[in-house]
Motif scaffolding. Sequence first.
Motif, mmCIF file in Angstrom:
data_model
loop_
_atom_site.group_PDB
_atom_site.id
_atom_site.type_symbol
_atom_site.label_atom_id
_atom_site.label_comp_id
_atom_site.label_asym_id
_atom_site.label_seq_id
_atom_site.Cartn_x
_atom_site.Cartn_y
_atom_site.Cartn_z
ATOM 1 N N LEU A 187 -85.842 -20.191 16.433
ATOM 2 C CA LEU A 187 -84.606 -20.029 17.194
ATOM 3 C C LEU A 187 -84.765 -19.000 18.309
ATOM 4 C CD1 LEU A 187 -81.906 -20.180 14.386
ATOM 5 C CD2 LEU A 187 -82.442 -21.916 16.096
ATOM 6 N N GLN A 188 -85.462 -17.914 18.017
ATOM 7 C CA GLN A 188 -85.696 -16.904 19.046
ATOM 8 C C GLN A 188 -86.556 -17.467 20.176
ATOM 9 O OE1 GLN A 188 -87.565 -13.336 17.621
ATOM 10 N NE2 GLN A 188 -86.903 -12.147 19.386
ATOM 11 N N GLY A 189 -87.594 -18.227 19.837
ATOM 12 C CA GLY A 189 -88.430 -18.857 20.853
ATOM 13 C C GLY A 189 -87.659 -19.891 21.660
ATOM 14 N N ALA A 190 -86.740 -20.606 20.996
ATOM 15 C CA ALA A 190 -85.931 -21.602 21.693
ATOM 16 C C ALA A 190 -85.013 -20.942 22.713
ATOM 17 C CB ALA A 190 -85.113 -22.406 20.688
ATOM 18 N N ILE A 191 -84.456 -19.806 22.347
ATOM 19 C CA ILE A 191 -83.581 -19.094 23.280
ATOM 20 C C ILE A 191 -84.379 -18.529 24.443
ATOM 21 C CG2 ILE A 191 -82.077 -17.080 23.526
ATOM 22 C CD1 ILE A 191 -81.164 -17.650 20.602
ATOM 23 N N GLU A 192 -85.542 -17.942 24.149
ATOM 24 C CA GLU A 192 -86.366 -17.347 25.200
ATOM 25 C C GLU A 192 -86.934 -18.381 26.150
ATOM 26 O OE1 GLU A 192 -89.313 -15.135 23.102
ATOM 27 O OE2 GLU A 192 -87.908 -13.559 22.515
ATOM 28 N N ASN A 193 -87.290 -19.552 25.641
ATOM 29 C CA ASN A 193 -87.931 -20.584 26.463
ATOM 30 C C ASN A 193 -86.972 -21.673 26.921
ATOM 31 O OD1 ASN A 193 -90.466 -19.324 26.200
ATOM 32 N ND2 ASN A 193 -90.750 -20.282 24.203
ATOM 33 N N ASP A 194 -85.685 -21.463 26.741
ATOM 34 C CA ASP A 194 -84.635 -22.386 27.210
ATOM 35 C C ASP A 194 -84.755 -23.805 26.669
ATOM 36 O OD1 ASP A 194 -83.251 -20.487 28.620
ATOM 37 O OD2 ASP A 194 -84.346 -20.851 30.498
ATOM 38 N N ILE A 249 -73.600 -25.552 28.817
ATOM 39 C CA ILE A 249 -73.512 -24.138 29.162
ATOM 40 C C ILE A 249 -74.889 -23.471 29.061
ATOM 41 C CG2 ILE A 249 -72.575 -21.914 28.365
ATOM 42 C CD1 ILE A 249 -69.998 -23.446 27.670
ATOM 43 N N SER A 250 -75.679 -23.871 28.062
ATOM 44 C CA SER A 250 -76.995 -23.245 27.889
ATOM 45 C C SER A 250 -77.973 -23.627 29.003
ATOM 46 C CB SER A 250 -77.588 -23.632 26.533
ATOM 47 O OG SER A 250 -78.022 -24.967 26.525
ATOM 48 N N LYS A 251 -77.701 -24.698 29.710
ATOM 49 C CA LYS A 251 -78.585 -25.104 30.810
ATOM 50 C C LYS A 251 -78.349 -24.289 32.075
ATOM 51 C CE LYS A 251 -80.714 -28.341 28.643
ATOM 52 N NZ LYS A 251 -82.131 -28.229 28.333
ATOM 53 N N PHE A 252 -77.213 -23.614 32.157
ATOM 54 C CA PHE A 252 -76.895 -22.825 33.350
ATOM 55 C C PHE A 252 -77.073 -21.385 33.128
ATOM 56 C CE2 PHE A 252 -74.283 -26.622 34.222
ATOM 57 C CZ PHE A 252 -74.915 -27.012 35.372
#
Length: 94
Positions: A39-46, A91-94
Amino acid sequence: MKPHIKEVLIGLLIGIIANLSGIYLYIYFFSDHSLEETLQGAIENDFIGSLIALGAILNLMAFFVFLKKKQNYRARGVLLATLIAAIVILISKF
């Protein structure tokens, strides 16, 4: 509270739980890292939006189960959960 609103809220809750379960199952079966690391990697790497979208696949199953059982209001709740997931992805794409 009106009975149909209660049924929609139950469907919404089931849709959110199905989405979270789908995310967990995808990480469990297809990731070499722990849940937190992934999850942390997913947030950092979009690519958190991709995880949410893959998790929403379980909503499809819940939606059709409710339709087959003629529980249309619960199916609407699951559809609402899917729309919320789509908005979060947007929202996460922007």
